[in-house]
Scaffold this motif. Structure first.
Motif, short mmCIF file in Angstrom:
data_model
loop_
_atom_site.label_atom_id
_atom_site.label_comp_id
_atom_site.label_asym_id
_atom_site.label_seq_id
_atom_site.Cartn_x
_atom_site.Cartn_y
_atom_site.Cartn_z
N LEU A 298 0.83 -1.20 0.00
CA LEU A 298 0.00 0.00 0.00
C LEU A 298 0.87 1.25 0.00
N ILE A 299 1.88 1.24 0.85
CA ILE A 299 2.77 2.41 0.94
C ILE A 299 3.43 2.68 -0.41
N LEU A 300 3.90 1.63 -1.04
CA LEU A 300 4.59 1.80 -2.31
C LEU A 300 3.65 2.34 -3.39
N VAL A 301 2.42 1.83 -3.43
CA VAL A 301 1.48 2.29 -4.44
C VAL A 301 1.15 3.76 -4.23
N MET A 302 0.89 4.10 -2.97
CA MET A 302 0.53 5.50 -2.70
C MET A 302 1.69 6.41 -3.07
N GLY A 303 2.90 5.95 -2.75
CA GLY A 303 4.08 6.74 -3.08
C GLY A 303 4.19 6.93 -4.59
N ALA A 304 4.01 5.88 -5.33
CA ALA A 304 4.15 5.94 -6.78
C ALA A 304 3.09 6.84 -7.38
#
Lengths: 317, 522
Positions: A298-304
């Protein structure tokens, strides 16, 4: 005075409600069409999320969620205290980034190449050919590569010997695991991955190319200035979606490749959960690991997504 | 007595390996080879329809069992069993490969059937907590009321017990089938006799690899073919020849895991030498069973260590490739100390448990046990194991000769073998098999002979909570280190480091818990 205020507020609220209702009734056909999808997500995606609470319990199947004892963050503590934890985290992230770096561009390049093929028949033929591996299961692909890479008369090693080189232990070494993993993915998925890009390219206005040709642009220039910019948003969306799968590296694939000799680089969360958790019926611990994995994803997707908006692209939400 | 037991074990083995014939109506001599399952069932029924209506309502029984065949079984035998026991069976077949997952899922959702087969010892150990928590019926005190069930071996029942109480019926398995299968024609050509100790075995493997046993002038053969399995592959058997205990053994009066014994290290060094000198397939830690067997079948390797019963299928495949190939079996291979020993399984394969969530009352439980009692009678045991005479097998000199068409037996009979309770040593009148292949006949004798040299796992009836929770993961540590040592990635110090990690991460607790449990059981 105060009465009126309250009265006004209520009035506004009722009006808003009736407004909503009116709109619902008016567009009932549309809402009805959403309904199955909506129910699908509620029933199969959101309700099961409730099951995550067993990560905080010592879940026993025969006691059920209601009666299993609560243990707080015990299972998460066990995960972080795990001697293998950082190895697993590193492997998972590293394999993911290699996947992103070496696999992700391949379908784009392949699609660009296919797009330049002018003979329709030939193009169809090549397309079909590169799709086929996608329909093979990992078991088959891994078995084929085992036969080819084996130390005991595997064809690649036989060739190496014939050319005067030493045999290479592809299957049971730390160094060769990652290249093997990425290459197998490229071989299986590259053709399949071109579909969306080809569709996006088909939608490009041919007038643009004509104009470019008039201006004296050659093929490469056309690709660079027209094709690529036109599919840029598709690339970004697919990239973000891909990042969403960050920790879904394909359990089956890795599990098949994993062995005692390459565990240090090949063990990922999924395979670890399988041996440490599921094979021993430890549902709570497995859930805790899965939960942790999802949070990282989730963190990675939001970051991207945030990043893509920053650079002026649309993002996925 | 010893002889009788021996021959019975013999029969059980064959049956397991060969796949027995399958059953249909006892009166039917008609072969209906390729008929679909449903038709076969009704056809078989037709002749028995004359039987008067059973006075009692048939007892409904739901069963979940593992399926070892790729196809859906026919209900021919099921119908016959239903008639003989006045039962209405509802059998849920679950493919063996996914059995544990399915069982766990059914357990979690409270949908286990009345009789649930548990795949093997490992699966049973995982259920210990649930068993303790009163999820399954205890059957120990009831068994003596049943003439057949009371014959189940108390030793084996003890191995399935939890805290000394018996909850499960078991399926009998021969205690140790392990041994060596080798190319007799190669050995003859090179002037070698069957190896009787580990040095002679080494000499044989070396000769197989280096002295061109197939006579094609090229150095293209190896000695031993092995696979990625430290238990059922070659390793554990070789390690028992070296005198390593089975899983756990007593060292200075304390239970200690096998890999802390010097003999384990000796075994690893032995295999390491084989690997270095190219006498074993270089990829053995990732080789599948199929590939392992193929190396022997295609004449690349000359020796195979594993279940001696495999000689039948290996023989039939190898003669297809090379009609002159000849296989032989050997069991007694002495270790450096001149002694022979062989590891044994705890005497059971699958077991059956009766979940309280499905079996509501003790009366119901008694009905189910009565069904299993009948199933253990010689008539029904033979029916589910061998099928119907004239259709799935013929009798020759009082022994069973299964029909050759394994397609029929795979569909009609083999699945139902999974339901069997007890076995050759607990059922009087269970048929033996006749072996047409001399090597098979010999293998069966050697398997019986193994019974004189068994090494048992003392922890089978013992309990360790840490082992239940972390055992599998910790075992991986040792497995990895064992392979790494044999392939030369780590040395003795490296292996010792892995053992230390094992101890630190919970191994020491496992040792303590097993020893406490051991002292209690004594």
């Amino acid at each position: 005075m105060r009465d009126t205020a309250v009265g006004n507020a209520t009035l506004a609220k009722t009006r808003r409600n009736s407004e909503l209702l009116r709109r619902l009734v008016k567009n009932r056909a549309l809402y009805l069409m959403i309904l199955p999808g909506f129910l699908f997500f509620v029933i199969f995606k959101y309700i099961p999320m409730g099951g995550l609470v067993i990560a905080l319990q010592d879940y026993q199947p025969y006691l059920g969620i209601m009666n299993s004892p609560w243990v707080g963050f015990k299972h998460f503590e066990r995960l972080f205290a795990e001697p293998m934890f950082f190895t697993i985290l590193r492997n998972t992230l590293l394999l993911f980034f290699m996947n992103l770096l070496f696999y992700f561009p391949v379908p784009i390049v392949l699609a660009l190449m296919l797009n330049e093929v002018r003979r329709e028949m030939f193009k169809r033929f090549i397309q079909t050919l590169v799709y086929i591996p996608h329909f093979m299961s990992w078991v088959i692909i891994v078995s084929i590569s085992f036969v080819m890479l084996s130390m005991d008369r595997g064809i690649i090693n036989e060739l190496l010997v014939m050319m005067g080189f030493e045999k290479i232990n592809f299957l049971m070494s730390n160094e060769w695991f990652r290249p093997m993993y990425v290459l197998q993915i490229v071989w299986r998925e590259a053709g399949w991955g071109t579909i969306i890009y080809l569709a996006a390219m088909a939608a490009i206005d041919p007038g643009l190319y004509e104009a470019a040709r008039m201006d004296g642009a050659n093929r490469l220039r056309q690709i660079w200035h027209i094709t690529l910019p036109s599919i840029r948003s598709v690339i970004v969306v697919l990239l973000i979606l891909k990042i969403g799968d960050v920790l879904e590296l394909g359990f089956e694939h890795i599990y098949l490749l994993l062995n005692s000799m390459n565990r240090e680089v090949a063990e990922i969360f999924d395979t670890y959960v399988y041996t440490a958790g599921l094979r021993q019926g430890q549902f709570s611990f497995s859930t805790a690991v899965g939960f942790f994995k999802s949070i990282v994803g989730l963190i990675l997707v939001m970051g991207a997504n945030w990043l893509s908006k920053k650079v002026g692209e649309e993002g996925i939400y | 007595m010893a002889n009788k037991r021996a021959s019975m074990l013999l029969a059980a083995f064959t049956a397991l390996a060969v796949t027995a014939g399958c059953g249909s109506a006892s009166t039917g001599g008609s072969n209906e080879p390729e008929q679909p399952a449903n038709n076969a069932g009704t056809g078989a029924q037709a002749e028995t329809k004359t039987e008067p209506e059973a006075p009692k309502e048939p007892f409904k029984l739901s069963i979940m069992a593992n399926l070892h065949t790729p196809e859906v079984p026919s209900d021919k035998i099921e119908k016959l069993v239903e008639e003989a026991t006045n039962t209405e069976l509802d059998i849920q077949w679950v493919p063996d490969g996914t059995y544990d997952e399915k069982m766990n899922a059914s357990f979690a959702t409270g949908t286990l059937p009345q009789a649930t087969y548990i795949k093997n010892q490992t699966s049973l150990i995982m259920l210990r907590d649930a068993i303790r928590n009163n999820q399954f019926w205890e059957i120990g005190p009831l068994l003596e009321q049943y003439p057949n069930l009371s014959k189940l071996n108390p030793e084996v029942l003890k191995n399935t017990s939890v805290d000394g109480k018996i909850y499960a019926l078991y399926q009998e398995r021969p205690l140790s089938r392990q041994g060596l299968i080798y190319r007799k024609d190669w050995a003859d050509k090179l002037g070698l006799s069957a190896p009787t100790n580990v040095d002679e075995l080494y000499a044989m493997l070396k000769a197989f690899a280096e002295n061109d046993p197939d006579g094609n002038g090229a150095k293209d053969t190896i000695g031993l073919t092995d696979r990625s399995d430290l238990v059922y592959g070659a390793f554990k058997s070789v390690s028992s020849w070296f005198g390593t205990p089975n899983g756990w053994g007593e060292l200075d009066g304390k239970l200690t895991p096998e890999f802390m014994f010097p003999q384990y290290m000796e075994t690893m060094k032995y295999i390491k030498k084989l690997h270095e000198e190219g006498l074993i397939n270089q990829d053995f830690p990732v080789t599948s069973k199929t590939d392992q067997q193929n190396l022997l079948i295609t004449g690349k390797a000359g020796a195979y260590i594993g279940s001696m019963g495999d000689v039948v299928s290996l023989d039939s495949k190898i003669t297809e490739v090379n009609p002159n190939a000849l296989l032989d079996v050997q069991n007694k291979i002495n270790g450096p100390d001149g002694k022979f020993g062989i590891w044994a399984i705890p005497g059971y394969g699958s077991v059956v448990l009766f979940p309280k969530s499905a079996v509501k009352s003790e009366d119901e439980l008694k009905n189910i046990l009565a069904f299993y009692d009948k199933l253990m009678s010689p008539e029904l045991a033979n029916l589910i194991y061998w099928g119907v005479e004239g259709e799935h097998y013929t009798m020759e000199g009082g022994k069973v000769v299964p029909i050759e068409d394994t397609k029929i037996t795979d569909r009609d009979v083999k699945p139902y073998q999974a339901l069997q309770i007890g076995g050759i040593s607990t059922i009087d009148g269970f048929f033996e098999a006749k072996h047409l292949l001399p090597a098979k006949e010999k293998a069966e004798q050697l398997i019986v002979d193994n019974n004189n040299y068994l090494i048992h796992d003392p922890t089978a009836p013992l309990d360790s909570a840490t082992f239940t929770q972390d055992g599998v993961r910790l075992q991986e540590l040792i497995k990895d280190a064992t392979y790494k040592f044999m392939l030369g990635d780590i040395d003795e110090a490296g292996f010792q480091a892995a053992v230390d990690t094992w101890l630190k991460q919970g191994g020491q607790k496992i040792i303590d818990e097993f020893n406490a449990s051991y002292a209690q059981a004594k």
